[in-house]
Motif scaffolding. Structure first.
Motif, PDB file in Angstrom:
ATOM      1  N   GLY A  17      41.934  31.302  45.675  1.00 54.31           N
ATOM      2  CA  GLY A  17      40.584  31.817  45.445  1.00 54.31           C
ATOM      3  C   GLY A  17      39.824  32.080  46.720  1.00 54.31           C
ATOM      4  N   GLU A  18      39.180  31.060  47.223  1.00 53.28           N
ATOM      5  CA  GLU A  18      38.279  31.204  48.364  1.00 53.28           C
ATOM      6  C   GLU A  18      38.958  31.790  49.604  1.00 53.28           C
ATOM      7  OE1 GLU A  18      35.071  30.677  48.592  1.00 53.28           O
ATOM      8  OE2 GLU A  18      34.608  29.666  46.712  1.00 53.28           O
TER       9      GLU A  18
ATOM     10  N   ARG B 146      41.389  33.964  49.949  1.00 50.52           N
ATOM     11  CA  ARG B 146      42.065  35.256  49.865  1.00 50.52           C
ATOM     12  C   ARG B 146      41.146  36.307  49.266  1.00 50.52           C
ATOM     13  NH1 ARG B 146      46.748  35.483  45.535  1.00 50.52           N
ATOM     14  NH2 ARG B 146      45.996  37.611  45.326  1.00 50.52           N
ATOM     15  N   TRP B 147      41.555  37.559  49.449  1.00 48.34           N
ATOM     16  CA  TRP B 147      40.847  38.662  48.809  1.00 48.34           C
ATOM     17  C   TRP B 147      41.343  38.754  47.374  1.00 48.34           C
ATOM     18  CZ3 TRP B 147      36.724  41.486  49.878  1.00 48.34           C
ATOM     19  CH2 TRP B 147      36.492  42.650  49.136  1.00 48.34           C
ATOM     20  N   GLY B 148      40.421  38.687  46.410  1.00 46.26           N
ATOM     21  CA  GLY B 148      40.857  38.625  45.021  1.00 46.26           C
ATOM     22  C   GLY B 148      41.169  37.194  44.630  1.00 46.26           C
ATOM     23  N   THR B 149      41.535  37.007  43.389  1.00 43.89           N
ATOM     24  CA  THR B 149      41.762  35.649  42.881  1.00 43.89           C
ATOM     25  C   THR B 149      43.066  35.587  42.083  1.00 43.89           C
ATOM     26  OG1 THR B 149      39.368  35.386  42.640  1.00 43.89           O
ATOM     27  CG2 THR B 149      40.752  33.752  41.550  1.00 43.89           C
ATOM     28  N   ASP B 150      43.869  34.575  42.365  1.00 42.87           N
ATOM     29  CA  ASP B 150      45.086  34.327  41.590  1.00 42.87           C
ATOM     30  C   ASP B 150      44.731  33.354  40.463  1.00 42.87           C
ATOM     31  OD1 ASP B 150      47.536  33.747  40.548  1.00 42.87           O
ATOM     32  OD2 ASP B 150      48.379  32.878  42.373  1.00 42.87           O
TER      33      ASP B 150
ATOM     34  N   ASP C 200      31.594  25.433  42.016  1.00 41.10           N
ATOM     35  CA  ASP C 200      30.959  26.510  42.780  1.00 41.10           C
ATOM     36  C   ASP C 200      31.960  27.617  43.098  1.00 41.10           C
ATOM     37  OD1 ASP C 200      28.471  25.246  42.773  1.00 41.10           O
ATOM     38  OD2 ASP C 200      28.935  24.114  44.595  1.00 41.10           O
ATOM     39  N   SER C 201      33.193  27.225  43.393  1.00 40.62           N
ATOM     40  CA  SER C 201      34.218  28.227  43.675  1.00 40.62           C
ATOM     41  C   SER C 201      34.565  29.031  42.433  1.00 40.62           C
ATOM     42  CB  SER C 201      35.476  27.554  44.234  1.00 40.62           C
ATOM     43  OG  SER C 201      35.242  27.054  45.532  1.00 40.62           O
ATOM     44  N   ILE C 202      34.633  28.360  41.291  1.00 45.70           N
ATOM     45  CA  ILE C 202      34.914  29.072  40.037  1.00 45.70           C
ATOM     46  C   ILE C 202      33.820  30.089  39.758  1.00 45.70           C
ATOM     47  CG2 ILE C 202      35.022  28.795  37.515  1.00 45.70           C
ATOM     48  CD1 ILE C 202      36.481  26.114  38.047  1.00 45.70           C
ATOM     49  N   LYS C 203      32.572  29.692  39.991  1.00 41.58           N
ATOM     50  CA  LYS C 203      31.446  30.602  39.751  1.00 41.58           C
ATOM     51  C   LYS C 203      31.492  31.820  40.673  1.00 41.58           C
ATOM     52  CE  LYS C 203      28.313  26.931  38.182  1.00 41.58           C
ATOM     53  NZ  LYS C 203      27.142  26.093  38.565  1.00 41.58           N
ATOM     54  N   SER C 204      31.935  31.611  41.899  1.00 37.83           N
ATOM     55  CA  SER C 204      31.955  32.724  42.853  1.00 37.83           C
ATOM     56  C   SER C 204      33.191  33.606  42.701  1.00 37.83           C
ATOM     57  CB  SER C 204      31.871  32.193  44.285  1.00 37.83           C
ATOM     58  OG  SER C 204      33.014  31.418  44.608  1.00 37.83           O
ATOM     59  N   GLU C 205      34.271  33.044  42.130  1.00 36.16           N
ATOM     60  CA  GLU C 205      35.526  33.780  42.036  1.00 36.16           C
ATOM     61  C   GLU C 205      35.734  34.460  40.694  1.00 36.16           C
ATOM     62  OE1 GLU C 205      38.043  34.216  44.368  1.00 36.16           O
ATOM     63  OE2 GLU C 205      36.576  33.429  45.780  1.00 36.16           O
ATOM     64  N   MET C 206      35.036  34.007  39.655  1.00 36.14           N
ATOM     65  CA  MET C 206      35.287  34.513  38.303  1.00 36.14           C
ATOM     66  C   MET C 206      33.984  34.862  37.617  1.00 36.14           C
ATOM     67  SD  MET C 206      38.175  31.696  37.345  1.00 36.14           S
ATOM     68  CE  MET C 206      39.376  31.261  38.611  1.00 36.14           C
ATOM     69  N   SER C 207      34.093  35.442  36.445  1.00 35.85           N
ATOM     70  CA  SER C 207      32.902  35.821  35.682  1.00 35.85           C
ATOM     71  C   SER C 207      33.224  35.798  34.194  1.00 35.85           C
ATOM     72  CB  SER C 207      32.431  37.225  36.084  1.00 35.85           C
ATOM     73  OG  SER C 207      33.451  38.180  35.804  1.00 35.85           O
ATOM     74  N   GLY C 208      32.186  35.909  33.387  1.00 37.70           N
ATOM     75  CA  GLY C 208      32.358  36.036  31.941  1.00 37.70           C
ATOM     76  C   GLY C 208      33.013  34.834  31.300  1.00 37.70           C
ATOM     77  N   CYS C 209      33.820  35.100  30.273  1.00 32.70           N
ATOM     78  CA  CYS C 209      34.447  34.027  29.499  1.00 32.70           C
ATOM     79  C   CYS C 209      35.457  33.227  30.311  1.00 32.70           C
ATOM     80  CB  CYS C 209      35.130  34.608  28.261  1.00 32.70           C
ATOM     81  SG  CYS C 209      33.989  35.346  27.081  1.00 32.70           S
ATOM     82  N   LEU C 210      36.118  33.884  31.264  1.00 34.13           N
ATOM     83  CA  LEU C 210      37.084  33.159  32.088  1.00 34.13           C
ATOM     84  C   LEU C 210      36.375  32.114  32.945  1.00 34.13           C
ATOM     85  CD1 LEU C 210      40.032  32.869  32.887  1.00 34.13           C
ATOM     86  CD2 LEU C 210      39.643  34.571  34.692  1.00 34.13           C
ATOM     87  N   GLU C 211      35.258  32.493  33.527  1.00 35.77           N
ATOM     88  CA  GLU C 211      34.452  31.527  34.275  1.00 35.77           C
ATOM     89  C   GLU C 211      34.004  30.391  33.358  1.00 35.77           C
ATOM     90  OE1 GLU C 211      29.933  31.226  36.133  1.00 35.77           O
ATOM     91  OE2 GLU C 211      30.923  33.190  36.082  1.00 35.77           O
ATOM     92  N   ASP C 212      33.544  30.747  32.172  1.00 35.36           N
ATOM     93  CA  ASP C 212      33.030  29.734  31.240  1.00 35.36           C
ATOM     94  C   ASP C 212      34.097  28.730  30.833  1.00 35.36           C
ATOM     95  OD1 ASP C 212      30.559  30.961  31.293  1.00 35.36           O
ATOM     96  OD2 ASP C 212      30.869  32.095  29.442  1.00 35.36           O
TER      97      ASP C 212
END
Length: 355
Positions: free
Chosen positions: A218-219, A221-225, A258-270
């Motif tokens: 995540g943090e 790299r460019w993009g998120t695995d 905090d990393s999840i919030k910055s790396e993801m969005s929507g239902c996946l973040e939730d």
């Protein structure tokens, strides 16, 4: 629940398959209810003395003639355990020849009806019912899928899977696959397999590696695995993950939330946030969900009802304590100020004392 002895059944064919499924569900439900009773942190405890036949007569009287005595329904059903309500339901059918839930739904309406119907189910049946309702028809209530699947133990998820299959003749996984998509679907499917490590083993080196892997996925790299997050958050045991979260902060300088919030969005973040919060403190997770369901204008009744019904006999005392600690007011006062009528009355009974 009456079961035909397995020794008397043929060992092939649909009848055998049905009875075997019935037996497995019975074992799951019974084991789950034993676990629930042993937890002892609920606001609902077994009524003693208890007579299912006496309760049936009270409920019949409450629903006979013009009008309905909702106070009696609350008095009985909000002060009986799940196991006692099942005995009432069986006794009602035996003595009246009708289904108690059907009679209750014909007499009641609105959110009060939804609470009462939920109380009449076993815990796995209620979760299966809520999950099915969240997916049927147009649209999906993703919050329901997240709330249930991110918070239940592997044993509880197995029981939910069995109850879902028995009630709807489809697997929960199939319905999730048909109603969700992308990485969110993959996370839910992983949770539905109930494959989380159940041990308490913590390997410090492995936890440090997991923390490093999540950081690099995540943090760093460019993009998120997202698959790396899934593999670790949905599979590792609780104690191991708590160590991973500590190590992650050392590696990244940030909390994993905090990393999840910055790396993801929507239902996946939730869903990832819900998993992390439930690993850290499940009672605080439910307290937060209840708070958000009632704060501001309007009430998200589906969330309020689902948590109050599902947790009343399990850990409502702990949820109330977290609510008061984190929000400075009692859960009781929030419910009282945000609901009304018989709906308010039954929720307050499930909540317990104002403290």
């Amino acid at each position: 629940m009456t079961l035909t002895p397995l020794s008397t059944l043929p060992c092939s064919g649909s009848l055998w398959d049905q009875k075997r499924t019935h037996f497995r569900l019975y074992c799951f439900v019974s084991k789950h209810q034993l676990h629930t009773t042993m937890a002892g942190r609920g606001t609902i405890t077994a009524a003693s003395p208890f007579s299912a036949e006496d309760d049936v007569q009270k409920l019949r009287a409450a629903m006979k003639g013009a009008g309905t005595n909702e106070a009696t329904i609350i008095e009985v059903l909000a002060h009986r355990t799940i196991e006692q309500r099942q005995r009432i339901k069986d006794a009602y059918k035996q003595s009246v020849g009708k289904d108690l839930i059907e009679d209750l739904t014909s007499e009641l309406t609105g959110n009060f009806e939804k609470v009462v119907v939920g109380l009449m189910m076993t815990a796995p049946e209620y979760d299966a019912y809520e999950l099915h309702n969240a997916m049927k028809g147009a649209g999906t209530e993703e919050a329901c899928l997240i709330d249930i699947l991110a918070s239940r133990t592997s044993e509880e998820v197995q029981a939910i899977n069995a109850a879902y299959k028995k009630k709807y003749d489809k697997s929960l996984e199939d319905d999730i696959c048909g109603d969700t998509s992308g990485m969110f679907k993959r996370v839910l499917v992983s949770l539905t397999t109930a494959g989380r490590d159940q041990s308490n083993t913590v390997d410090d080196a492995a936890a440090a590696q997991d923390a490093k892997d999540i950081y690099e996925a995540g943090e760093a790299r460019w993009g998120t695995d997202e698959v790396k997050f899934l593999t670790i958050l949905c599979v590792r045991n609780k104690k191991h993950l708590l160590k991973v979260f500590d190590d992650y902060k050392k590696v990244s300088g940030k909390d994993i939330e905090d990393s999840i919030k910055s790396e993801m969005s929507g239902c996946l973040e939730d869903v990832f946030l819900a998993i992390v919060k439930c690993i850290r403190n499940k009672h605080a997770f439910f307290a937060e969900r209840l708070y958000k369901s009632m704060k501001g204008l309007g009430t998200t009744d589906s969330v309020l009802i689902r948590i109050m019904v599902a947790r009343a006999e399990i850990d409502m005392l702990d949820i109330k304590a977290e609510f008061k600690k984190n929000y400075g007011k009692t859960l009781y006062s929030f419910i009282k100020g945000d609901t009304s009528g018989d709906y308010r009355k039954i929720l307050l009974e499930l909540c317990g004392e104002d403290k």
